[in-house]
Design a protein around this motif. Structure first.
Motif, mmCIF file in Angstrom:
data_model
loop_
_atom_site.group_PDB
_atom_site.id
_atom_site.type_symbol
_atom_site.label_atom_id
_atom_site.label_comp_id
_atom_site.label_asym_id
_atom_site.label_seq_id
_atom_site.Cartn_x
_atom_site.Cartn_y
_atom_site.Cartn_z
ATOM 1 N N VAL A 1 0.834 -1.209 0.000
ATOM 2 C CA VAL A 1 0.000 0.000 0.000
ATOM 3 C C VAL A 1 0.869 1.259 0.000
ATOM 4 C CG1 VAL A 1 -1.665 1.331 1.351
ATOM 5 C CG2 VAL A 1 -1.956 -1.144 1.093
ATOM 6 N N SER A 2 1.990 1.226 0.718
ATOM 7 C CA SER A 2 2.850 2.413 0.804
ATOM 8 C C SER A 2 3.374 2.823 -0.563
ATOM 9 C CB SER A 2 4.025 2.132 1.750
ATOM 10 O OG SER A 2 3.576 1.914 3.068
ATOM 11 N N ILE A 3 3.730 1.848 -1.397
ATOM 12 C CA ILE A 3 4.212 2.151 -2.747
ATOM 13 C C ILE A 3 3.067 2.214 -3.740
ATOM 14 C CG2 ILE A 3 5.746 1.407 -4.609
ATOM 15 C CD1 ILE A 3 7.216 2.356 -2.135
ATOM 16 N N GLY A 4 2.081 1.324 -3.564
ATOM 17 C CA GLY A 4 0.951 1.290 -4.491
ATOM 18 C C GLY A 4 0.168 2.583 -4.530
ATOM 19 N N ASN B 1 12.577 7.299 -12.632
ATOM 20 C CA ASN B 1 13.099 5.959 -12.903
ATOM 21 C C ASN B 1 13.011 5.061 -11.668
ATOM 22 O OD1 ASN B 1 14.264 6.381 -15.718
ATOM 23 N ND2 ASN B 1 15.292 8.006 -14.583
ATOM 24 N N GLU B 2 13.396 5.608 -10.498
ATOM 25 C CA GLU B 2 13.343 4.831 -9.266
ATOM 26 C C GLU B 2 11.907 4.472 -8.907
ATOM 27 O OE1 GLU B 2 15.435 7.191 -9.832
ATOM 28 O OE2 GLU B 2 17.407 6.469 -9.211
ATOM 29 N N LEU B 3 10.990 5.435 -9.089
ATOM 30 C CA LEU B 3 9.586 5.164 -8.784
ATOM 31 C C LEU B 3 9.055 4.034 -9.662
ATOM 32 C CD1 LEU B 3 6.881 5.854 -7.382
ATOM 33 C CD2 LEU B 3 6.454 7.447 -9.273
ATOM 34 N N ALA B 4 9.417 4.064 -10.927
ATOM 35 C CA ALA B 4 8.921 3.050 -11.857
ATOM 36 C C ALA B 4 9.317 1.645 -11.417
ATOM 37 C CB ALA B 4 9.460 3.324 -13.262
ATOM 38 N N VAL B 5 10.572 1.465 -11.030
ATOM 39 C CA VAL B 5 11.016 0.146 -10.569
ATOM 40 C C VAL B 5 10.299 -0.237 -9.271
ATOM 41 C CG1 VAL B 5 12.994 -1.157 -9.690
ATOM 42 C CG2 VAL B 5 13.247 0.278 -11.711
ATOM 43 N N LEU C 1 7.307 0.577 -8.376
ATOM 44 C CA LEU C 1 5.945 0.165 -8.713
ATOM 45 C C LEU C 1 5.927 -1.223 -9.335
ATOM 46 C CD1 LEU C 1 4.581 3.506 -10.216
ATOM 47 C CD2 LEU C 1 4.090 2.532 -7.960
ATOM 48 N N ILE C 2 6.910 -1.496 -10.160
ATOM 49 C CA ILE C 2 6.958 -2.793 -10.838
ATOM 50 C C ILE C 2 7.112 -3.934 -9.844
ATOM 51 C CG2 ILE C 2 8.381 -4.212 -12.385
ATOM 52 C CD1 ILE C 2 8.926 -1.572 -13.929
ATOM 53 N N ALA D 1 -7.621 -3.043 -10.048
ATOM 54 C CA ALA D 1 -7.514 -1.680 -10.583
ATOM 55 C C ALA D 1 -6.194 -1.048 -10.162
ATOM 56 C CB ALA D 1 -8.689 -0.845 -10.097
ATOM 57 N N SER D 2 -5.763 -1.308 -8.935
ATOM 58 C CA SER D 2 -4.489 -0.766 -8.457
ATOM 59 C C SER D 2 -3.323 -1.318 -9.258
ATOM 60 C CB SER D 2 -4.301 -1.094 -6.968
ATOM 61 O OG SER D 2 -5.326 -0.519 -6.192
ATOM 62 N N ILE D 3 -3.366 -2.609 -9.572
ATOM 63 C CA ILE D 3 -2.308 -3.218 -10.378
ATOM 64 C C ILE D 3 -2.241 -2.565 -11.748
ATOM 65 C CG2 ILE D 3 -1.644 -5.342 -11.589
ATOM 66 C CD1 ILE D 3 -2.649 -6.896 -9.157
ATOM 67 N N ALA D 4 -3.401 -2.388 -12.363
ATOM 68 C CA ALA D 4 -3.439 -1.765 -13.695
ATOM 69 C C ALA D 4 -2.897 -0.337 -13.646
ATOM 70 C CB ALA D 4 -4.869 -1.776 -14.228
ATOM 71 N N LEU D 5 -3.295 0.420 -12.645
ATOM 72 C CA LEU D 5 -2.840 1.803 -12.531
ATOM 73 C C LEU D 5 -1.348 1.873 -12.229
ATOM 74 C CD1 LEU D 5 -5.852 3.299 -10.557
ATOM 75 C CD2 LEU D 5 -5.199 3.841 -12.914
ATOM 76 N N CYS D 6 -0.832 0.925 -11.426
ATOM 77 C CA CYS D 6 0.613 0.893 -11.158
ATOM 78 C C CYS D 6 1.394 0.637 -12.440
ATOM 79 C CB CYS D 6 0.936 -0.190 -10.126
ATOM 80 S SG CYS D 6 0.557 0.264 -8.416
ATOM 81 N N ALA D 7 0.880 -0.272 -13.275
ATOM 82 C CA ALA D 7 1.550 -0.569 -14.551
ATOM 83 C C ALA D 7 1.523 0.652 -15.467
ATOM 84 C CB ALA D 7 0.870 -1.754 -15.228
#
Length: 447
Positions: free
Chosen positions: A135-138, A169-173, A175-176, A213-219
């Protein structure tokens, strides 16, 4: 308003933390990963919440020693050896004062990681830790996903201010590697509803929809960061998810359908930036990274203990870099450790992650034939996927000492201890029953 909300939540957690060290661990993870106080503009922005959380955890552990148990594990042993080694390399660093400052911050993170490993024990506590991490990162994935969709991907998504993952760049990793944890929460939706009373009003069905929905939005948010390393990490992690999936055809078709749709949605700027992966030799950013990586190799070849934490200075670039005028950080967890702590440091770092990955595999083997322990099997599998995402995405970022990936190790180690404790009890019960049967047999013969 945000400042008051964060402060109220923090003090509520601190009160519970004095009763149980576990809540102090959750408090630290939440503050350390999400940095919620940085989202406000008032008094809370500069309050040292992390320091207070650390002190609360230490005091709570002292007050409740029976709730503190040390789990023995290979990754933990190597983790401690690595901590000792970076202390030694700092003594021989080129820039000692600057390196000492970075060492203190690193040791604080490593110490708290070890403390958390001694606190988390039960299934509910393990699941609670995963929830707080995800949740903290999501949160930033959901926020960034909506931003990307509303702007058509024209602007980059950035992380929480004044944090390790502030850069796109760091945020993207981040989230992944969070996506597999969110998927794991879907698999544990019924348990979550039973654990958290406020979710009973939502229900397992709607909780699943919210997490999907959270997974899709994170991607979407990860792609909206315009990070090329993140794209490679997504490909690697998606491939592993497909390989581990029981429905390879269905998952494969979904990926084939979504990939072109995403590419068509993103703006031309995004497509042009991603295409530079093939023409890295024409990109100044990529060439700067190659320059930094070559410098790291040169440092390790000439200095057994590396150059220390502070190795991105003009002086060190003048000494070891092919292009001394292009000064940047390592942009790779591997070359970051290599340049800072030499080949021994890199060896310990890689060994740590190899043992952590093997711990996940060992957990899956132990629980494969135990339906009642399916939650452990699923957790180990998802963390393996996250580790692969970090291994690929981290190859292009200086995130070697970011705390979130180390929490993967904590979750795996405490989960294995949970499983081993029950296997030990079963083995003891079986031996006791066998002894009773054998004793009864001998009595019968004597009579």
């Amino acid at each position: 308003m945000r400042d008051l909300l964060v402060t109220a939540l923090f003090f509520y957690g601190a009160i519970k933390a004095f009763r149980h060290p576990y809540f102090a661990a959750l408090l630290w993870v939440w503050i350390g990963l999400m940095n919620p106080h940085r989202l406000g503009w008032g008094f809370a922005h500069s309050v040292p919440f992390a320091m207070v959380a650390f002190l609360v955890m230490a005091v709570s552990m002292f007050m409740h020693p029976k709730e503190v148990k040390w789990p023995r594990s290979g990754p933990l042993t190597v983790f401690i050896l690595f901590a000792v080694w970076v202390c030694i390399t700092t003594v021989f660093a080129i820039h000692v004062p600057e390196s000492v400052g970075l060492l203190i911050a690193t040791l604080k993170m490593m110490l708290v990681t070890l403390m958390i490993a001694t606190i988390v024990r039960t299934r509910e506590e393990i699941l609670g830790l995963v929830v707080v991490i995800a949740v903290s990162i999501g949160f930033f994935g959901v926020k960034g996903g909506f931003f990307t969709l509303s702007t058509g991907g024209a602007f980059r998504v950035w992380g929480p201010p004044s944090s390790v993952i502030e850069d796109n760049n760091e945020l993207a990793v981040a989230l992944i590697i969070t996506i597999p944890l969110l998927y794991y929460l879907i698999l544990q939706k019924d348990k979550l509803v039973s654990m958290l009373p406020f979710l009973s009003k939502v229900g397992a069905k709607w909780l699943k929809r919210m997490l999907l929905a959270s997974i899709a939005l994170c991607a979407v948010s990860a792609l909206g960061s315009h990070s090329r390393g993140a794209l490679l990490a997504i490909v690697a992690m998606s491939s592993m998810l497909w390989w581990r999936s029981k429905s390879k055809l269905t998952v494969g078709l979904v990926l084939l359908i979504l990939s072109p749709a995403i590419i068509l949605f993103m703006p031309e700027e995004w497509t042009s930036r991603m295409s530079t992966i093939k023409t890295y030799d024409e990109d100044s950013s990529a060439m700067g990274r190659l320059n930094a990586w070559t410098m790291a190799i040169n440092i390790a070849n000439s200095r057994l203990m590396g150059a220390g934490f502070a190795n991105d200075s003009p002086l060190i670039y003048q000494m070891y870099a092919p292009d001394p005028n292009f000064v940047i950080v390592a942009h790779s967890i591997y070359f970051q450790v290599l340049g800072q702590h030499g080949y021994i440091g890199l060896g310990l770092y890689l060994l740590f992650w190899i043992l952590t990955y093997r711990t996940a595999g060992r957990l899956m083997t132990k629980t494969r034939e135990r339906p009642e322990w399916e939650w452990v099997w699923q957790l180990a599998g998802m963390i393996k996927v996250s580790i692969v995402g970090f291994a690929v995405g981290g190859a292009f970022l200086s995130l070697a000492f970011w705390d979130m990936p180390f929490y993967f190790m904590v979750v795996l180690v405490v989960s294995e201890k949970w499983v081993d404790d029950r296997l030990y009890v079963e083995a003891g019960t079986g031996q006791a029953q066998s002894g009773v049967r054998e004793g009864a047999g001998r009595t019968g013969v004597a009579s």
